[in-house]
Design a protein around this motif. Sequence first.
Motif, PDB file in Angstrom:
ATOM      1  N   SER A 242       0.798  -1.232   0.000  1.00 22.77           N
ATOM      2  CA  SER A 242       0.000   0.000   0.000  1.00 22.77           C
ATOM      3  C   SER A 242       0.828   1.279   0.000  1.00 22.77           C
ATOM      4  O   SER A 242       0.357   2.328  -0.425  1.00 22.77           O
ATOM      5  N   ARG A 243       2.063   1.218   0.480  1.00 23.38           N
ATOM      6  CA  ARG A 243       2.890   2.424   0.597  1.00 23.38           C
ATOM      7  C   ARG A 243       4.239   2.251  -0.119  1.00 23.38           C
ATOM      8  O   ARG A 243       5.303   2.351   0.489  1.00 23.38           O
ATOM      9  N   PRO A 244       4.211   1.977  -1.415  1.00 27.90           N
ATOM     10  CA  PRO A 244       5.473   1.697  -2.131  1.00 27.90           C
ATOM     11  C   PRO A 244       6.467   2.846  -2.112  1.00 27.90           C
ATOM     12  O   PRO A 244       7.681   2.615  -2.067  1.00 27.90           O
ATOM     13  N   LYS A 245       5.982   4.082  -2.155  1.00 28.57           N
ATOM     14  CA  LYS A 245       6.891   5.234  -2.176  1.00 28.57           C
ATOM     15  C   LYS A 245       7.663   5.329  -0.865  1.00 28.57           C
ATOM     16  O   LYS A 245       8.893   5.463  -0.858  1.00 28.57           O
ATOM     17  N   GLU A 246       6.955   5.249   0.248  1.00 31.00           N
ATOM     18  CA  GLU A 246       7.611   5.354   1.550  1.00 31.00           C
ATOM     19  C   GLU A 246       8.564   4.188   1.792  1.00 31.00           C
ATOM     20  O   GLU A 246       9.663   4.356   2.323  1.00 31.00           O
ATOM     21  N   VAL A 247       8.128   2.990   1.384  1.00 29.49           N
ATOM     22  CA  VAL A 247       8.981   1.809   1.562  1.00 29.49           C
ATOM     23  C   VAL A 247      10.246   1.926   0.718  1.00 29.49           C
ATOM     24  O   VAL A 247      11.357   1.673   1.204  1.00 29.49           O
ATOM     25  N   SER A 248      10.097   2.332  -0.531  1.00 31.57           N
ATOM     26  CA  SER A 248      11.268   2.455  -1.411  1.00 31.57           C
ATOM     27  C   SER A 248      12.222   3.529  -0.906  1.00 31.57           C
ATOM     28  O   SER A 248      13.449   3.380  -1.021  1.00 31.57           O
ATOM     29  N   GLU A 249      11.701   4.596  -0.314  1.00 25.77           N
ATOM     30  CA  GLU A 249      12.563   5.661   0.210  1.00 25.77           C
ATOM     31  C   GLU A 249      13.404   5.148   1.376  1.00 25.77           C
ATOM     32  O   GLU A 249      14.583   5.512   1.519  1.00 25.77           O
ATOM     33  N   LEU A 250      12.817   4.293   2.224  1.00 20.88           N
ATOM     34  CA  LEU A 250      13.587   3.734   3.325  1.00 20.88           C
ATOM     35  C   LEU A 250      14.661   2.789   2.801  1.00 20.88           C
ATOM     36  O   LEU A 250      15.782   2.775   3.306  1.00 20.88           O
TER      37      LEU A 250
END
Length: 257
Positions: A242-250
């Motif tokens: 659901s949160r690919p952007k936040e996960v990829s940033e981490l």
Amino acid sequence: MKNFSRLVPIVLVLLASISLSFRPQTANKQVPKVKIIVLVHGAFVDGSGWKGVYDELVKKGYHVSVTQHTLQSLASDVAAVKRIISQQDGPCILVGHSYGGVIITEAGNDPKVVGLVYIAAHAPESNEKRAEIFKKYPSAYTSLIKGTDGYDYIDPQHFQADFAADLPKAIASFMANAQVPTADVCFQGLVENPAWKTKPSWYMVAQSDRIINPDLERFYAKRIAAKKVVEIKGGSHSIYTSRPKEVSELIEAAASY
């Protein structure tokens, strides 16, 4: 000549100031040191849930592999992930979601792995029984069904509420009906030498997780001395989807460490 000699210091000062004015932008930009990422899924699902994270990372130039392990035992899942690690041609960041965190805690001892990222994931201590830690940090879900054949799954009727509350109903319904039954022995598997004790780690907490108590996730993050902890408000257990952007940033933060 006198006028020229007077101008030289002024020109040098101007050039220095121009050079300095560009430095902050360069200094603040993350520069990846690792370009290879391996994504490891958790129980009841397969690797397809990583599609959004995969797309985010690939478009930024990372080489990304997604594991597909059997969920029949911790040993076989670790072996499957190590098989993928062995195919990489350089150092990599290992990312695990949920039960995938147990897998990367063991598989992360591979010398090619230089960092671990836990996404709403278990990060066990040496020979730690998760059933015991659940007593201190009980989960909120009530939908687990234990099959008579030793394989567990989540009741499809309650899958969205417990596993994927921040995903659209259609996607959550597909995930519920495309489940991979998981051998109960997977949840009893023990890790002898946790990789997070020797490898830098990062952690993402899903604040509305019903599968793993968010307080347990915070406990894990503190115990592994995570370099960075990100909390996702309203994030369900399915934040890896659901949160690919936040996960990829981490993940990028780990790759740039």
